[in-house]
Design a protein around this motif. Structure first.
Motif, PDB file in Angstrom:
ATOM      1  N   ALA A  40       0.983  -1.198  -0.148  1.00  0.00           N
ATOM      2  CA  ALA A  40       0.217   0.091   0.030  1.00  0.00           C
ATOM      3  C   ALA A  40       0.854   1.261  -0.055  1.00  0.00           C
ATOM      4  O   ALA A  40       0.568   2.268  -0.716  1.00  0.00           O
ATOM      5  CB  ALA A  40      -0.947   0.170   1.200  1.00  0.00           C
ATOM      6  N   LEU A  41       2.070   1.335   0.691  1.00  0.00           N
ATOM      7  CA  LEU A  41       2.779   2.280   0.746  1.00  0.00           C
ATOM      8  C   LEU A  41       3.675   2.768  -0.407  1.00  0.00           C
ATOM      9  O   LEU A  41       3.864   3.543  -0.676  1.00  0.00           O
ATOM     10  CB  LEU A  41       3.715   2.485   2.123  1.00  0.00           C
ATOM     11  N   ALA A  42       3.793   1.642  -1.147  1.00  0.00           N
ATOM     12  CA  ALA A  42       4.623   1.985  -2.458  1.00  0.00           C
ATOM     13  C   ALA A  42       3.577   2.615  -3.456  1.00  0.00           C
ATOM     14  O   ALA A  42       4.186   3.489  -4.023  1.00  0.00           O
ATOM     15  CB  ALA A  42       4.962   0.663  -2.795  1.00  0.00           C
ATOM     16  N   THR A  69      10.852   2.926   0.185  1.00  0.00           N
ATOM     17  CA  THR A  69       9.574   3.406  -0.308  1.00  0.00           C
ATOM     18  C   THR A  69       9.346   4.916   0.264  1.00  0.00           C
ATOM     19  O   THR A  69       8.837   5.840  -0.461  1.00  0.00           O
ATOM     20  CB  THR A  69       8.477   2.438   0.109  1.00  0.00           C
ATOM     21  N   THR A  70       9.545   5.202   1.440  1.00  0.00           N
ATOM     22  CA  THR A  70       9.344   6.471   2.195  1.00  0.00           C
ATOM     23  C   THR A  70      10.400   7.418   1.684  1.00  0.00           C
ATOM     24  O   THR A  70       9.908   8.548   1.301  1.00  0.00           O
ATOM     25  CB  THR A  70       9.499   6.117   3.653  1.00  0.00           C
ATOM     26  N   LEU A  71      11.436   7.003   1.421  1.00  0.00           N
ATOM     27  CA  LEU A  71      12.506   7.927   1.025  1.00  0.00           C
ATOM     28  C   LEU A  71      12.089   8.083  -0.422  1.00  0.00           C
ATOM     29  O   LEU A  71      12.462   9.356  -0.816  1.00  0.00           O
ATOM     30  CB  LEU A  71      13.919   7.443   1.053  1.00  0.00           C
ATOM     31  N   PHE A  72      11.879   7.152  -1.314  1.00  0.00           N
ATOM     32  CA  PHE A  72      11.499   7.425  -2.593  1.00  0.00           C
ATOM     33  C   PHE A  72      10.304   8.439  -2.713  1.00  0.00           C
ATOM     34  O   PHE A  72      10.323   9.375  -3.687  1.00  0.00           O
ATOM     35  CB  PHE A  72      11.077   6.097  -3.294  1.00  0.00           C
ATOM     36  N   GLY A  73       9.273   8.065  -2.006  1.00  0.00           N
ATOM     37  CA  GLY A  73       8.205   9.055  -1.936  1.00  0.00           C
ATOM     38  C   GLY A  73       8.440  10.677  -1.656  1.00  0.00           C
ATOM     39  O   GLY A  73       7.675  11.342  -2.134  1.00  0.00           O
ATOM     40  N   ALA A  74       9.399  10.703  -0.856  1.00  0.00           N
ATOM     41  CA  ALA A  74      10.069  12.000  -0.576  1.00  0.00           C
ATOM     42  C   ALA A  74      10.912  12.578  -1.351  1.00  0.00           C
ATOM     43  O   ALA A  74      11.391  13.878  -1.367  1.00  0.00           O
ATOM     44  CB  ALA A  74      10.617  12.104   0.784  1.00  0.00           C
ATOM     45  N   GLY A  75      11.291  12.009  -2.653  1.00  0.00           N
ATOM     46  CA  GLY A  75      11.937  12.557  -3.690  1.00  0.00           C
ATOM     47  C   GLY A  75      13.446  12.461  -3.239  1.00  0.00           C
ATOM     48  O   GLY A  75      14.361  13.069  -3.753  1.00  0.00           O
ATOM     49  N   THR A  76      14.001  11.547  -2.395  1.00  0.00           N
ATOM     50  CA  THR A  76      15.335  11.477  -2.005  1.00  0.00           C
ATOM     51  C   THR A  76      16.150  10.799  -3.247  1.00  0.00           C
ATOM     52  O   THR A  76      15.720   9.576  -3.781  1.00  0.00           O
ATOM     53  CB  THR A  76      15.367  10.660  -0.805  1.00  0.00           C
ATOM     54  N   PRO A  77      17.216  11.402  -3.424  1.00  0.00           N
ATOM     55  CA  PRO A  77      18.382  10.745  -4.513  1.00  0.00           C
ATOM     56  C   PRO A  77      18.506   9.233  -4.327  1.00  0.00           C
ATOM     57  O   PRO A  77      18.283   8.872  -3.059  1.00  0.00           O
ATOM     58  CB  PRO A  77      19.420  11.603  -4.458  1.00  0.00           C
ATOM     59  N   LEU A  78      19.213   8.569  -5.243  1.00  0.00           N
ATOM     60  CA  LEU A  78      19.395   7.218  -4.946  1.00  0.00           C
ATOM     61  C   LEU A  78      20.392   6.741  -4.055  1.00  0.00           C
ATOM     62  O   LEU A  78      20.322   5.722  -3.401  1.00  0.00           O
ATOM     63  CB  LEU A  78      19.841   6.747  -6.261  1.00  0.00           C
ATOM     64  N   GLY A 163      -4.725  -1.253  -1.714  1.00  0.00           N
ATOM     65  CA  GLY A 163      -4.388   0.088  -1.639  1.00  0.00           C
ATOM     66  C   GLY A 163      -5.063   0.751  -2.590  1.00  0.00           C
ATOM     67  O   GLY A 163      -5.110   2.143  -2.469  1.00  0.00           O
ATOM     68  N   GLN A 164      -5.485   0.307  -3.653  1.00  0.00           N
ATOM     69  CA  GLN A 164      -6.036   0.941  -4.880  1.00  0.00           C
ATOM     70  C   GLN A 164      -7.578   1.138  -4.489  1.00  0.00           C
ATOM     71  O   GLN A 164      -8.160   2.091  -5.257  1.00  0.00           O
ATOM     72  CB  GLN A 164      -6.026   0.042  -5.857  1.00  0.00           C
TER      73      GLN A 164
END
Length: 237
Positions: A40-42, A69-78, A163-164
């Motif tokens: 769901a978070l993804a 997933t949380t960092l990716f959602g926040a726009g964190t670099p790789l 989640g959808q």
């Protein structure tokens, strides 16, 4: 693959699968809410359903998936995402050292397969089996890891589907499954003073160091617990 390893005659086929599956089943069931949360978070982080499922199929790292997933959602670099994943999963190095002598005689295919399916849960079940039988059974460990892998991915798929259509899955307390799973793995191992002391010191150190060393408090607390456990173990001997 399993034909390369000689197993006791009574467990050459279904019996071994059945026993490994039953031994892993409690932890597999307990992790379902965790997998649902990951799926769901993804989606909430902006991943497509396929990307969300691939996280569990290929990354397969539980807490590291939630963090990434949380960092990716926040726009964190790789790079920071990769660094966070390495820190969170650093305990796998200790798991590998624990089974190092057992897996060295195995082929690369066996070692790679065991390494991929190695999780906290698989480690706990395989270690308990080694203590019970007096020898590491790679086929048993691989089956147990594979069963857990199936449950994790099915739970992720359920989380993606739910989640959808259901809002606020992340606010339903599903993350409690993370703590419950680790408690279920830790308590059976607390059979002597070194184990109890190592657990208490690790937990206490984590609480104290998290505000000060947020990035590495897990590693610091794990090392503190290991040192105390090792010293007490040597003193008992």
């Amino acid at each position: 693959m399993m034909s390369e390893i000689r197993l006791p005659a009574p467990e050459r086929t279904g019996a071994l699968w059945w026993r490994a599956t039953l031994d892993m089943l409690p932890l597999s069931i307990s992790v379902i809410p965790w997998g649902i949360l990951c799926g769901a978070l993804a989606l909430q982080a902006g991943m497509s359903p396929l990307q969300a499922q691939l996280m569990s199929l290929l990354v397969y790292a539980g807490a590291a998936q939630l963090s990434a997933t949380t960092l990716f959602g926040a726009g964190t670099p790789l790079l920071p995402i990769m660094g966070s994943t390495m820190v969170i999963t650093s305990q796998h190095l200790l798991y590998g050292f624990t089974f190092r002598r057992d897996v060295l005689p195995l082929s690369l295919r066996w070692r790679a397969s065991l390494a991929f399916f190695l999780t906290d849960e698989m480690f706990a079940v395989a270690l308990k089996e080694r203590e019970r039988s007096g020898a590491f059974n790679p086929a048993y460990a691989l089956i147990a890891g594979f069963v857990f892998y199936l449950f994790w991915n099915l739970a992720t798929l359920l989380g993606i589907a739910a989640g959808q259509y259901i809002d606020g899955l992340d606010k339903m307390g599903l993350d409690f499954a993370i703590a419950a799973t680790f408690i279920a793995m830790t308590l059976p191992a607390m059979k002597n003073l070194p184990m109890v002391a190592a657990t208490l010191v690790s937990g206490g150190t984590a609480l104290v160091t998290k505000p000060l060393l947020a990035e590495i408090h897990i590693i610091v607390s794990a090392l503190a617990g290991m040192v105390v456990g090792y010293v007490l173990h040597r003193m008992r001997r």
